[in-house]
Motif scaffolding. Structure first.
Motif, short mmCIF file in Angstrom:
data_model
loop_
_atom_site.label_atom_id
_atom_site.label_comp_id
_atom_site.label_asym_id
_atom_site.label_seq_id
_atom_site.Cartn_x
_atom_site.Cartn_y
_atom_site.Cartn_z
N ALA A 38 41.84 57.18 -8.80
CA ALA A 38 40.98 57.85 -9.20
C ALA A 38 41.43 59.40 -9.69
N GLU A 39 42.75 59.28 -9.52
CA GLU A 39 42.92 60.54 -10.62
C GLU A 39 44.49 59.75 -11.55
N ARG A 40 44.50 58.02 -11.66
CA ARG A 40 44.72 57.35 -12.54
C ARG A 40 43.85 56.67 -13.82
N ILE A 41 42.70 57.10 -14.10
CA ILE A 41 41.69 55.99 -14.77
C ILE A 41 40.96 57.14 -15.19
N ASP A 42 40.35 57.25 -16.13
CA ASP A 42 39.96 58.25 -17.19
C ASP A 42 38.42 58.09 -16.54
N PRO A 43 37.55 58.80 -15.99
CA PRO A 43 36.20 58.89 -15.74
C PRO A 43 35.61 58.63 -16.61
N GLN A 44 36.18 58.89 -18.06
CA GLN A 44 34.73 58.40 -19.13
C GLN A 44 34.77 56.82 -20.13
N GLN A 45 35.71 56.26 -18.21
CA GLN A 45 36.13 54.88 -18.99
C GLN A 45 35.06 53.90 -17.95
N LEU A 46 35.89 54.43 -16.49
CA LEU A 46 35.64 53.89 -15.44
C LEU A 46 34.82 54.87 -14.73
N THR A 47 33.76 54.21 -14.42
CA THR A 47 32.90 55.48 -13.55
C THR A 47 32.39 55.82 -11.83
N ARG A 48 33.45 56.66 -11.29
CA ARG A 48 32.84 55.59 -9.56
C ARG A 48 32.16 56.36 -8.77
N VAL A 49 31.07 55.20 -8.68
CA VAL A 49 30.45 54.81 -7.89
C VAL A 49 29.34 55.15 -6.87
N HIS A 50 30.75 54.30 -5.61
CA HIS A 50 30.91 54.23 -4.50
C HIS A 50 32.07 54.27 -4.30
N ARG A 51 32.19 55.15 -2.97
CA ARG A 51 33.81 55.12 -2.42
C ARG A 51 34.83 54.49 -2.58
N SER A 52 34.01 53.14 -2.59
CA SER A 52 34.92 51.33 -2.57
C SER A 52 34.92 50.63 -3.69
N ALA A 53 34.52 51.81 -5.20
CA ALA A 53 34.24 50.66 -6.12
C ALA A 53 33.40 51.77 -7.38
N PHE A 54 34.46 51.15 -8.82
CA PHE A 54 34.22 51.75 -10.10
C PHE A 54 33.63 50.61 -11.22
N VAL A 55 32.81 51.21 -11.82
CA VAL A 55 32.06 50.85 -12.82
C VAL A 55 32.56 51.00 -14.18
N ARG A 56 32.62 49.96 -15.46
CA ARG A 56 32.22 50.32 -16.42
C ARG A 56 30.75 50.70 -16.74
N LEU A 57 30.14 51.59 -17.15
CA LEU A 57 29.13 51.87 -17.19
C LEU A 57 28.16 51.36 -18.52
N SER A 58 28.65 50.98 -19.21
CA SER A 58 28.34 50.38 -20.46
C SER A 58 28.29 48.67 -20.22
N LYS A 59 28.47 48.04 -18.72
CA LYS A 59 28.09 46.48 -18.75
C LYS A 59 27.42 46.59 -18.26
N VAL A 60 26.43 47.95 -17.86
CA VAL A 60 25.52 48.31 -16.96
C VAL A 60 24.48 46.85 -17.63
N THR A 61 23.44 46.22 -16.88
CA THR A 61 22.21 45.85 -17.55
C THR A 61 21.09 46.19 -16.57
N GLU A 62 20.31 46.25 -15.51
CA GLU A 62 20.06 46.95 -14.84
C GLU A 62 20.34 47.52 -14.17
N VAL A 63 19.38 48.64 -13.17
CA VAL A 63 19.37 49.72 -12.25
C VAL A 63 18.39 48.44 -11.28
N GLN A 64 18.44 48.66 -10.19
CA GLN A 64 17.62 48.48 -8.99
C GLN A 64 17.58 49.62 -7.16
N ARG A 65 15.88 50.06 -7.80
CA ARG A 65 15.87 51.35 -6.70
C ARG A 65 15.46 50.30 -5.57
N ASP A 66 16.30 50.83 -4.21
CA ASP A 66 16.26 50.71 -2.81
C ASP A 66 15.68 51.93 -2.10
#
Length: 243
Positions: A184-212
């Protein structure tokens, strides 16, 4: 708007240039001068971007005027003369162009375009350098035979794997020894967003949001991967997604 000073000891030549410049967009003739001494004073007073400078003039030649200008503050110079043999001297003082009288409109327009390009290039050279990014542009992953460089802009997502992180790219995945907090200190959050304490995601790759429920959410990526969003990350992630 390019500001132009016209310098010539022949009034008809000045009138011809002035008429031509009225038909060239984004230029403004800000003054005229009839000899080298007047030209030197006008350049100092008006700070033109471009000087159309006759070479043979009484009291002080155009070449002498150009040679005396401080290089770091000089305008672009286009010499105008009836004699070809001055060309080598003109380019010794780094003139943008050299026009023969009677000046043709197409050659004048070409000279102005060249002066614009040179002016833009000099402005770029003196622009302040961008501050270096505090983030890594790549991660070096150890292999059996050495190391492989994985550019951050090629990583689609990262997931924790105990003491390691799994870096997923479109072509393959890499096992990289690091904690998520360190990444988290080494990666630009504008590129990879932390979405969970165990995961980063490139949000431009997101095609669907599922809510539960209200605080449970999954992101579906273009490759079919499903990544859970931690409750504390839901609102920031939705904001970044523009939802």
């Amino acid at each position: 708007m390019m500001r132009v000073l016209l310098v010539d000891d022949e009034p008809p030549a000045l009138e011809r240039l002035d008429a031509f410049f009225r038909n060239i967009p984004d230029v403004a003739v800000v003054g005229t001068a009839a000899n080298g001494i007047e030209a030197t004073a006008a350049i100092a007073a008006l700070s033109p971007d471009l000087v159309m400078l006759d070479i043979q003039m009484p009291e002080l030649s155009g070449l002498a005027v150009a040679a005396a200008l401080p290089f770091d503050r000089r305008p672009e110079i286009v010499f105008v003369t009836a004699f070809e043999h001055f060309a080598p001297d003109a380019f010794e003082v780094e003139a943008a162009d050299y026009l023969l009288k009677p000046v043709r409109f197409d050659r004048l327009r070409e000279a102005v375009q060249r002066a614009r390009r040179r002016q833009a290039g000099r402005a770029a050279e003196h622009a302040p350098a961008a501050a270096p990014s505090p983030y890594d542009d790549a991660l070096w992953v150890p292999t059996r035979t050495g190391q492989v460089r994985v550019p951050v802009d090629q990583i689609d997502r990262i997931e924790a794997a105990r003491d390691y992180a799994m870096l997923h790219t479109p072509l393959r995945s890499y096992l990289y020894r690091s904690t998520m907090s360190a990444l988290a200190e080494r990666i630009d959050p504008q590129q990879l967003t932390r979405v969970h304490r165990s995961a980063f995601v490139r949000l431009s790759k997101v095609t669907e949001v599922q809510r539960d429920g209200r605080w449970l959410m999954n992101l579906v990526l273009a490759d079919g991967a499903v990544v859970a969003v931690g409750p504390n990350y839901v609102r920031p992630v939705l904001d970044k997604l523009g939802r």
